[in-house]
Design a protein around this motif. Structure first.
Motif, PDB file in Angstrom:
ATOM      1  N   ARG A  83      29.028   4.230  22.612  1.00  0.00           N
ATOM      2  CA  ARG A  83      28.861   4.165  21.070  1.00  0.00           C
ATOM      3  C   ARG A  83      28.522   5.769  20.702  1.00  0.00           C
ATOM      4  N   ARG A  84      28.543   5.745  19.361  1.00  0.00           N
ATOM      5  CA  ARG A  84      28.238   6.965  18.756  1.00  0.00           C
ATOM      6  C   ARG A  84      26.790   7.355  19.065  1.00  0.00           C
ATOM      7  N   GLY A  85      26.643   8.412  20.015  1.00  0.00           N
ATOM      8  CA  GLY A  85      25.212   8.774  20.345  1.00  0.00           C
ATOM      9  C   GLY A  85      24.645   8.303  21.448  1.00  0.00           C
ATOM     10  N   GLY A  86      25.438   7.211  22.041  1.00  0.00           N
ATOM     11  CA  GLY A  86      24.954   6.751  23.382  1.00  0.00           C
ATOM     12  C   GLY A  86      25.980   6.332  24.399  1.00  0.00           C
ATOM     13  N   TYR A  87      25.657   6.373  25.553  1.00  0.00           N
ATOM     14  CA  TYR A  87      26.716   5.969  26.605  1.00  0.00           C
ATOM     15  C   TYR A  87      26.127   5.450  27.984  1.00  0.00           C
ATOM     16  N   ALA A  88      26.739   4.719  28.704  1.00  0.00           N
ATOM     17  CA  ALA A  88      26.432   4.303  30.191  1.00  0.00           C
ATOM     18  C   ALA A  88      27.335   4.028  30.856  1.00  0.00           C
ATOM     19  N   ALA A  89      27.271   4.641  31.970  1.00  0.00           N
ATOM     20  CA  ALA A  89      28.241   4.569  33.094  1.00  0.00           C
ATOM     21  C   ALA A  89      27.701   3.952  34.472  1.00  0.00           C
ATOM     22  N   GLY A  90      28.450   3.038  35.038  1.00  0.00           N
ATOM     23  CA  GLY A  90      27.956   2.499  36.230  1.00  0.00           C
ATOM     24  C   GLY A  90      29.089   1.943  37.066  1.00  0.00           C
ATOM     25  N   VAL A  91      28.853   1.867  38.318  1.00  0.00           N
ATOM     26  CA  VAL A  91      29.717   1.234  39.318  1.00  0.00           C
ATOM     27  C   VAL A  91      29.007  -0.025  40.085  1.00  0.00           C
ATOM     28  N   PHE A  92      29.663  -0.904  39.937  1.00  0.00           N
ATOM     29  CA  PHE A  92      29.191  -2.275  40.563  1.00  0.00           C
ATOM     30  C   PHE A  92      30.100  -2.585  41.756  1.00  0.00           C
ATOM     31  N   ALA A  93      29.220  -2.932  42.902  1.00  0.00           N
ATOM     32  CA  ALA A  93      29.901  -3.730  44.065  1.00  0.00           C
ATOM     33  C   ALA A  93      29.208  -5.312  43.761  1.00  0.00           C
ATOM     34  N   GLY A  94      30.484  -6.207  43.332  1.00  0.00           N
ATOM     35  CA  GLY A  94      30.092  -7.491  42.907  1.00  0.00           C
ATOM     36  C   GLY A  94      29.209  -7.296  41.745  1.00  0.00           C
ATOM     37  N   THR A  95      27.789  -7.912  41.963  1.00  0.00           N
ATOM     38  CA  THR A  95      27.053  -7.721  40.547  1.00  0.00           C
ATOM     39  C   THR A  95      25.973  -6.887  40.903  1.00  0.00           C
ATOM     40  N   ARG A  96      26.246  -5.908  42.085  1.00  0.00           N
ATOM     41  CA  ARG A  96      25.160  -4.999  42.214  1.00  0.00           C
ATOM     42  C   ARG A  96      25.466  -3.562  41.833  1.00  0.00           C
ATOM     43  N   GLY A 183      42.494  -7.832  34.300  1.00  0.00           N
ATOM     44  CA  GLY A 183      43.290  -9.105  33.677  1.00  0.00           C
ATOM     45  C   GLY A 183      43.154  -9.435  32.485  1.00  0.00           C
ATOM     46  N   GLY A 184      43.181  -8.362  31.602  1.00  0.00           N
ATOM     47  CA  GLY A 184      43.103  -8.691  30.117  1.00  0.00           C
ATOM     48  C   GLY A 184      41.964  -8.733  29.585  1.00  0.00           C
ATOM     49  N   LEU A 185      40.845  -8.334  30.393  1.00  0.00           N
ATOM     50  CA  LEU A 185      39.560  -8.779  29.972  1.00  0.00           C
ATOM     51  C   LEU A 185      39.311  -8.061  28.422  1.00  0.00           C
ATOM     52  N   PRO A 186      38.683  -8.489  27.359  1.00  0.00           N
ATOM     53  CA  PRO A 186      38.730  -7.943  26.128  1.00  0.00           C
ATOM     54  C   PRO A 186      37.789  -6.684  26.331  1.00  0.00           C
ATOM     55  N   HIS A 187      37.850  -5.829  25.274  1.00  0.00           N
ATOM     56  CA  HIS A 187      36.990  -4.688  25.378  1.00  0.00           C
ATOM     57  C   HIS A 187      35.528  -5.295  25.086  1.00  0.00           C
ATOM     58  N   LEU A 188      34.529  -5.022  25.829  1.00  0.00           N
ATOM     59  CA  LEU A 188      33.216  -5.468  25.601  1.00  0.00           C
ATOM     60  C   LEU A 188      32.509  -5.146  24.493  1.00  0.00           C
ATOM     61  N   ALA A 189      32.194  -6.085  23.683  1.00  0.00           N
ATOM     62  CA  ALA A 189      31.262  -5.919  22.438  1.00  0.00           C
ATOM     63  C   ALA A 189      29.794  -5.906  22.820  1.00  0.00           C
ATOM     64  N   VAL A 190      29.166  -4.711  22.878  1.00  0.00           N
ATOM     65  CA  VAL A 190      27.826  -4.476  23.355  1.00  0.00           C
ATOM     66  C   VAL A 190      27.070  -3.742  22.332  1.00  0.00           C
ATOM     67  N   PRO A 191      25.728  -3.985  22.212  1.00  0.00           N
ATOM     68  CA  PRO A 191      24.924  -3.038  21.646  1.00  0.00           C
ATOM     69  C   PRO A 191      24.808  -1.697  22.246  1.00  0.00           C
ATOM     70  N   ASP A 192      23.766  -0.987  21.631  1.00  0.00           N
ATOM     71  CA  ASP A 192      23.598   0.340  22.283  1.00  0.00           C
ATOM     72  C   ASP A 192      23.515   0.276  23.647  1.00  0.00           C
ATOM     73  N   PRO A 193      24.427   1.337  24.243  1.00  0.00           N
ATOM     74  CA  PRO A 193      24.276   1.259  25.776  1.00  0.00           C
ATOM     75  C   PRO A 193      23.089   1.602  26.630  1.00  0.00           C
ATOM     76  N   LYS A 194      22.134   0.581  26.814  1.00  0.00           N
ATOM     77  CA  LYS A 194      20.996   0.793  27.513  1.00  0.00           C
ATOM     78  C   LYS A 194      21.254   0.297  28.931  1.00  0.00           C
ATOM     79  N   LEU A 195      20.259   0.521  29.917  1.00  0.00           N
ATOM     80  CA  LEU A 195      20.494  -0.078  31.204  1.00  0.00           C
ATOM     81  C   LEU A 195      20.524  -1.500  31.512  1.00  0.00           C
ATOM     82  N   ALA A 196      19.729  -1.958  30.577  1.00  0.00           N
ATOM     83  CA  ALA A 196      19.823  -3.501  30.792  1.00  0.00           C
ATOM     84  C   ALA A 196      20.966  -3.957  30.218  1.00  0.00           C
ATOM     85  N   VAL A 197      21.650  -3.418  29.382  1.00  0.00           N
ATOM     86  CA  VAL A 197      23.071  -3.715  28.809  1.00  0.00           C
ATOM     87  C   VAL A 197      23.966  -3.628  29.826  1.00  0.00           C
ATOM     88  N   LEU A 198      23.935  -2.352  30.607  1.00  0.00           N
ATOM     89  CA  LEU A 198      25.061  -1.938  31.525  1.00  0.00           C
ATOM     90  C   LEU A 198      24.796  -3.211  32.830  1.00  0.00           C
TER      91      LEU A 198
END
Length: 219
Positions: A83-96, A183-198
């Motif tokens: 989002r404008r002013g914030g970002y989060a990047a992560g890699v998941f193995a399953g839910t981890r 699989g056509g997953l919609p672009h995720l509607a998320v609030p400001d990208p915080k670690l909890a959101v990620l």
């Protein structure tokens, strides 16, 4: 019959389909690479979109064409939220969450000022936005690119235009190419990208989306 769309986690999918049969009678299914359509004796239909298609291996002898095993498989997925002013990047193995970085850059809000003040503000805001997107691209390159060979998909969220701008960075071409594999997953509607959101995103990108048609209004 009215239709509605719901999402079911891989862990609950088998139970949900069993409940569907209990409510509506004996079921048959038609399995394809992108969807498994389950039809019940009373005419109810549950069309299950295959996450991370195609459905492989397509096992016509397995329950629901192998959908349960397919959805339960652990996948490595990169998530990029901007989002404008914030970002989060992560890699998941399953839910981890196995790698991540969250950050922010100050970008001024809008102003009602006019004239030269407005022009100066616009230039300053444009510079801040550009720097924020560059920072997000740097983080995506550092956190996500080392895993690109093992990724099943890239999932994005936040401000769509901001994500598009970040993924236009030439370093991230390989990530942009994996964006449609969920699989056509919609672009995720998320609030400001915080670690909890990620950390919460697997509940959405792993879920099976079911289009449900029932002969009555009961779920």
């Amino acid at each position: 019959m009215p239709e509605r769309v719901l999402t079911v986690s891989p862990e609950r999918l088998g139970g949900w389909l069993a409940g569907f049969a209990t409510r509506h009678g004996t079921t048959t299914h038609r399995a394809g690479p992108d969807a498994v359509v389950v039809e019940a004796a009373d005419g109810a239909v549950a069309s299950c979109a295959v996450p991370f298609p195609p459905l492989e291996p397509l096992d016509t002898g397995a329950p629901y064409g192998g959908l349960l095993a397919h959805t339960a498989r652990e996948r490595r997925v990169a998530v990029l939220l901007v989002r404008r002013g914030g970002y989060a990047a992560g890699v998941f193995a399953g839910t981890r969450l196995v790698a991540s970085k969250v950050g922010s850059r100050h970008v001024q809000g809008r102003t009602a000022a006019g004239g030269q003040s407005q022009q100066r503000f616009a230039r300053r805001r444009e510079k801040q936005t550009r720097e924020a997107f560059e920072a997000a691209a740097d983080v995506a390159a550092r956190i996500l690119l080392p895993h690109v060979a093992d990724l099943d998909a890239v999932v994005t969220g936040g401000d769509r235009a901001a994500v598009d701008h970040v993924l236009a960075d030439r370093r991230l071409t390989a990530l942009a190419g994996l964006r449609d594999r969920a699989g056509g997953l919609p672009h995720l509607a998320v609030p400001d990208p915080k670690l909890a959101v990620l950390r919460a995103t697997p509940a959405t990108f792993r879920a099976v989306r079911i289009t449900l048609s029932e002969p009555d209004a009961e779920a």
